[in-house]
Design a protein around this motif. Structure first.
Motif, PDB file in Angstrom:
ATOM      1  N   ASP A  97       9.196   7.968  -4.622  1.00 12.38           N
ATOM      2  CA  ASP A  97       9.158   7.277  -5.903  1.00 12.38           C
ATOM      3  C   ASP A  97       8.298   6.032  -5.680  1.00 12.38           C
ATOM      4  O   ASP A  97       8.775   5.031  -5.140  1.00 12.38           O
ATOM      5  N   ASN A  98       7.043   6.116  -6.070  1.00 13.28           N
ATOM      6  CA  ASN A  98       6.126   4.998  -5.813  1.00 13.28           C
ATOM      7  C   ASN A  98       6.511   3.747  -6.599  1.00 13.28           C
ATOM      8  O   ASN A  98       6.218   2.626  -6.159  1.00 13.28           O
ATOM      9  N   GLY A  99       7.166   3.935  -7.737  1.00  9.77           N
ATOM     10  CA  GLY A  99       7.603   2.782  -8.514  1.00  9.77           C
ATOM     11  C   GLY A  99       8.679   1.976  -7.809  1.00  9.77           C
ATOM     12  O   GLY A  99       8.839   0.777  -8.056  1.00  9.77           O
ATOM     13  N   LYS A 100       9.407   2.640  -6.923  1.00  5.07           N
ATOM     14  CA  LYS A 100      10.482   1.977  -6.181  1.00  5.07           C
ATOM     15  C   LYS A 100      10.131   1.799  -4.702  1.00  5.07           C
ATOM     16  O   LYS A 100      10.981   1.362  -3.921  1.00  5.07           O
ATOM     17  N   ASN A 101       8.897   2.161  -4.320  1.00  5.03           N
ATOM     18  CA  ASN A 101       8.498   2.081  -2.905  1.00  5.03           C
ATOM     19  C   ASN A 101       9.521   2.772  -2.002  1.00  5.03           C
ATOM     20  O   ASN A 101       9.893   2.247  -0.945  1.00  5.03           O
ATOM     21  N   THR A 102       9.968   3.939  -2.421  1.00  2.00           N
ATOM     22  CA  THR A 102      11.046   4.625  -1.722  1.00  2.00           C
ATOM     23  C   THR A 102      10.659   6.061  -1.413  1.00  2.00           C
ATOM     24  O   THR A 102      10.053   6.741  -2.244  1.00  2.00           O
ATOM     25  N   VAL A 148      18.578  10.491  15.423  1.00  2.00           N
ATOM     26  CA  VAL A 148      18.229   9.299  14.667  1.00  2.00           C
ATOM     27  C   VAL A 148      16.991   9.624  13.837  1.00  2.00           C
ATOM     28  O   VAL A 148      15.991  10.089  14.376  1.00  2.00           O
ATOM     29  N   TYR A 149      17.082   9.383  12.547  1.00  2.00           N
ATOM     30  CA  TYR A 149      15.991   9.690  11.621  1.00  2.00           C
ATOM     31  C   TYR A 149      15.245   8.402  11.278  1.00  2.00           C
ATOM     32  O   TYR A 149      15.862   7.401  10.884  1.00  2.00           O
ATOM     33  N   TYR A 150      13.930   8.466  11.427  1.00  2.00           N
ATOM     34  CA  TYR A 150      13.076   7.307  11.207  1.00  2.00           C
ATOM     35  C   TYR A 150      12.119   7.558  10.045  1.00  2.00           C
ATOM     36  O   TYR A 150      11.507   8.626   9.943  1.00  2.00           O
ATOM     37  N   CYS A 151      11.959   6.542   9.238  1.00  2.00           N
ATOM     38  CA  CYS A 151      10.983   6.557   8.158  1.00  2.00           C
ATOM     39  C   CYS A 151       9.653   6.035   8.709  1.00  2.00           C
ATOM     40  O   CYS A 151       9.640   5.129   9.563  1.00  2.00           O
ATOM     41  N   ASN A 152       8.560   6.559   8.188  1.00  2.00           N
ATOM     42  CA  ASN A 152       7.227   6.197   8.683  1.00  2.00           C
ATOM     43  C   ASN A 152       6.237   6.143   7.528  1.00  2.00           C
ATOM     44  O   ASN A 152       6.310   6.967   6.614  1.00  2.00           O
ATOM     45  N   THR A 153       5.357   5.156   7.556  1.00  2.00           N
ATOM     46  CA  THR A 153       4.257   5.112   6.595  1.00  2.00           C
ATOM     47  C   THR A 153       2.945   4.927   7.345  1.00  2.00           C
ATOM     48  O   THR A 153       2.894   4.240   8.373  1.00  2.00           O
ATOM     49  N   THR A 165       0.525   7.802   3.425  1.00  2.00           N
ATOM     50  CA  THR A 165       1.268   9.008   3.787  1.00  2.00           C
ATOM     51  C   THR A 165       2.635   8.552   4.271  1.00  2.00           C
ATOM     52  O   THR A 165       2.736   7.615   5.069  1.00  2.00           O
ATOM     53  N   VAL A 166       3.683   9.186   3.763  1.00  2.00           N
ATOM     54  CA  VAL A 166       5.046   8.834   4.161  1.00  2.00           C
ATOM     55  C   VAL A 166       5.658  10.013   4.890  1.00  2.00           C
ATOM     56  O   VAL A 166       5.318  11.171   4.633  1.00  2.00           O
ATOM     57  N   SER A 212       0.805  -1.211   0.000  1.00  2.00           N
ATOM     58  CA  SER A 212       0.000   0.000   0.000  1.00  2.00           C
ATOM     59  C   SER A 212       0.841   1.266   0.000  1.00  2.00           C
ATOM     60  O   SER A 212       0.344   2.348   0.315  1.00  2.00           O
ATOM     61  N   PHE A 213       2.110   1.150  -0.374  1.00  2.00           N
ATOM     62  CA  PHE A 213       3.014   2.302  -0.285  1.00  2.00           C
ATOM     63  C   PHE A 213       2.471   3.509  -1.046  1.00  2.00           C
ATOM     64  O   PHE A 213       2.473   4.622  -0.546  1.00  2.00           O
TER      65      PHE A 213
END
Length: 114
Positions: free
Chosen positions: A72-77, A92-97, A33-34, A28-29
């Motif tokens: 980049d939704n094509g790369k899920n990034t 510390v940097y965290y990614c979130n979806t 919301t990222v 569902s990337f």
């Protein structure tokens, strides 16, 4: 199993730049919301930047004009370009979806110091 894997953290001098990346193994990337959050020593985790699925952006006041979030939704990034870095950006940097459920990465260390 959903995984978010961050990379790109490093030691950089004040005024320097870094680009963080986060790859998500999440079907569902593209409709999520990222975002990027950070946590400095002794402080609470805070939102740095976020982007909704339709491209609406939100930045912390302290990073506006210096940081840029993109996806980049094509790369899920999801990326975070950080320019004009300051010692206060250290943490510390965290990614979130977020979409129905919320997921976090393991974090990547960014240190801004001379």
């Amino acid at each position: 199993q959903v995984q978010l894997v961050e990379s790109g953290g490093d030691l950089v001098q004040p005024g320097g730049s870094l680009r963080l990346s986060c790859v998500a193994s999440l079907n569902s990337f593209s409709i999520s919301t990222v975002g990027w959050y950070r946590q400095a020593p002794g402080k609470q985790r805070e939102l740095v930047a976020s982007m909704t699925r339709d491209g609406t952006l939100n930045y912390a006041a302290s990073v506006k004009g210096r940081f840029t979030i993109s996806r980049d939704n094509g790369k899920n990034t999801v990326y975070l370009q950080m320019n004009s870095l300051k010692p206060d950006d250290t943490g510390v940097y965290y990614c979130n979806t977020k979409w129905v459920k919320e997921y976090w990465g393991q974090g990547t260390q960014v240190t801004v110091s001379s």
